[in-house]
Design an enzyme around this catalytic site. Structure first.
Site, short mmCIF file in Angstrom:
data_model
loop_
_atom_site.label_atom_id
_atom_site.label_comp_id
_atom_site.label_asym_id
_atom_site.label_seq_id
_atom_site.Cartn_x
_atom_site.Cartn_y
_atom_site.Cartn_z
CG PHE A 138 -1.98 0.98 1.23
CD1 PHE A 138 -3.19 0.68 0.63
CD2 PHE A 138 -1.81 2.23 1.82
CE1 PHE A 138 -4.23 1.62 0.62
CE2 PHE A 138 -2.84 3.17 1.80
CZ PHE A 138 -4.05 2.86 1.19
CG ASP A 207 -0.47 -2.35 6.94
OD1 ASP A 207 -1.63 -2.68 7.27
OD2 ASP A 207 -0.18 -1.23 6.51
CE1 TYR A 232 -9.49 3.42 6.39
CE2 TYR A 232 -8.47 4.52 8.24
CZ TYR A 232 -8.42 4.09 6.94
OH TYR A 232 -7.29 4.32 6.19
CE LYS A 233 -8.19 0.30 4.78
NZ LYS A 233 -6.76 0.24 4.54
NE ARG A 381 -10.21 -2.47 -2.73
CZ ARG A 381 -9.54 -1.79 -1.79
NH1 ARG A 381 -8.36 -2.23 -1.37
NH2 ARG A 381 -10.03 -0.68 -1.29
C1 LIG Z 1 -5.99 1.35 4.50
C2 LIG Z 1 -4.53 1.11 4.61
C3 LIG Z 1 -3.69 2.05 5.24
C4 LIG Z 1 -4.27 3.34 5.74
O1 LIG Z 1 -3.35 4.12 6.41
P1 LIG Z 1 -3.84 5.40 7.23
O2 LIG Z 1 -2.59 6.02 7.68
O3 LIG Z 1 -4.68 4.91 8.37
O4 LIG Z 1 -4.62 6.28 6.31
C5 LIG Z 1 -2.35 1.73 5.37
N1 LIG Z 1 -1.85 0.55 4.91
C6 LIG Z 1 -2.64 -0.37 4.30
C7 LIG Z 1 -2.06 -1.66 3.83
C8 LIG Z 1 -3.99 -0.10 4.12
O5 LIG Z 1 -4.76 -0.99 3.50
#
Ligand SMILES: *Cc1c(COP(=O)(O)O)cnc(C)c1O
Length: 422
Positions: A138, A207, A232-233, A381
């Site tokens: 990500f 992560d 939040y997911k 997705r």
């Molecule tokens: C959603 C997501 C994030 C989000 O990071 P924030 O700092 O909370 O905005 C980070 N890493 C991954 C792999 C994600 O899917």
């Protein structure tokens, strides 16, 4: 495994609508749907980006704001134990990710928590100057690794998780990967990759954004050193919900992180002129906790705990297998190519299909009330949040997708204009 199990089938092997209704009737999690606000007419396949609102969380927000903040004012820090919320919520999340209750804190964003963990890991491996991550990770994870590397004069080396062993040497301080890939949903071998990192003398940071609340995680069994993840997911903590951070107990005494704010101090309310890290996981904290957001997240996580991560995973696998099967059957010949692992065991809780008009297909679906998302360059997705989805939603979503494809609805101009946030 190509087929969803436990489904009645026609003699040719096809799942039927009646069979899907039977799955819903037999679903041990079916009542959890009622715990969420589901916008009328919407089939929500984006719970992997932003979970839906739990009704209890809305009530909790009102209570925290009106009763606690409104009536107690500053005494709320003691009277309502606001000050302990990062640890209290962390202890709950710990149960979902195979961690000890004293190894997780909630707060910050995933990006900031990753910064803290990477910095702590690098400091635990003095003399080693390399961080390994993957180009497919990500983006924020890559950016944070780059930012820390720029700050400390480190090097970022790129390797895909499956090929990480070739990138390991005695200069690598830490590796960081996503447990479930945000695009393909592939699940990485956390234990194997961590063991490889340890054999090379490096630490492993995971992560869990696309795992927490959807896929069982066994951080301690895998000997993970640090981990971060999102509120939040699949945890349904709401837009911008606090994230979480895990640090293995064996590192607590030695670990240091550079955002050494007062909430990570051994005695924050003594107002010392110098920083002295708190004992344990508390030293990973920085500033004042977001009380309203944490109180919402706490109730949201409780619902996931009630549902049970094992049952959620089973339902998710059956649903995603069904989704793949129905799309391939109903939309055959329309150029949709599965981009996720075919084996549900190897896949997290979302599915991607490649299509050259993927962006417009997602918009056309949205116009029909089916909310998924698009990931560049061509990925449709579709997320499965098993806690509030019914099997019938999967059936109906595929019915809409078929219409979008059969009628070439994606070719309409209105679906081809890109929005700023997708
Ligand atoms: C959603 C997501 C994030 C989000 O990071 P924030 O700092 O909370 O905005 C980070 N890493 C991954 C792999 C994600 O899917």
């Amino acid at each position: 495994m190509a087929h969803a199990e436990n489904i009645d089938r026609l003699p040719d092997g096809a799942a039927t609508r009646d069979a899907i209704a039977a799955l819903d009737r037999g679903d041990p999690l079916r009542t959890f749907r009622e715990a969420f606000v589901i916008p009328p007419g919407m089939i929500y396949l984006d719970g992997n980006s932003l979970g839906l609102l739990p009704k209890a969380a809305a009530a909790r927000a009102r209570q925290t704001v009106e009763d606690e903040w409104g009536q107690s004012a500053i005494s709320g820090w003691n009277d309502h134990h606001w000050i302990d919320l990062p640890l209290r919520v962390g202890a709950r999340i710990a149960r979902l990710i195979g961690a000890g209750e004293d190894e997780v804190v909630a707060g910050e964003t995933t990006s900031i928590n990753l910064f803290k963990c990477l910095a702590a890991a690098v400091a635990l491996r003095p003399g080693r100057r390399t961080i390994v991550t993957s180009k497919s990770n990500f983006p924020t994870d890559i950016y944070v690794a780059e930012g820390l590397a720029n700050l400390l004069g480190l090097q970022v080396r790129y390797a895909e998780p499956l090929e990480v062993s070739a990138a390991l040497d005695d200069g690598v301080a830490a590796i960081t990967f996503s447990h479930v890939d945000y695009k393909t949903a592939r699940i990485e071998d956390m234990a194997g990759i961590t063991a490889g990192a340890h054999a090379a003398g490096a630490l492993a940071i995971w992560d869990l954004c696309h795992s927490a609340g959807a896929v069982p995680v066994a951080l301690n069994e895998a000997q993970a050193d640090f981990a971060v993840g999102c509120g939040y997911k699949y945890l349904n903590g709401g837009p911008g919900a606090p994230a979480f951070l895990f640090a293995a107990r064996r590192h607590h005494a030695e670990m240091r992180q550079p955002l050494s704010g007062w909430m990570g101090h051994a005695a924050p309310f003594e107002f010392d002129a110098h920083y002295r890290p708190a004992l344990g996981i508390r030293r990973m904290l920085t500033g004042t906790p977001p009380v309203v957001a944490l109180s919402i997240l706490q109730d949201a996580v409780d619902i996931v705990l009630d549902a049970g991560i094992g049952r959620l995973r089973e339902k998710s696998k059956t649903m995603s297998a069904l989704l793949v099967e129905l799309i391939e059957r109903e939309c055959r010949g329309h150029g949709l190519a599965l981009g996720s692992p075919r084996d549900a065991e190897a896949r997290g809780s979302h599915v991607i299909f490649h299509h050259p008009e993927g962006y417009a297909v997602v918009q056309a679906l949205k116009a029909r009330g089916v909310v998924g998302d698009f990931r560049a360059p061509d990925c449709i997705r579709l997320g499965i949040a098993p806690i509030y989805l019914a099997y019938e939603d999967i059936w109906n979503a595929v019915g809409h997708l078929r219409q979008v494809m059969d009628n070439k609805e994606w070719a309409r101009d209105e679906f081809r204009v890109r929005a700023a946030v997708t």
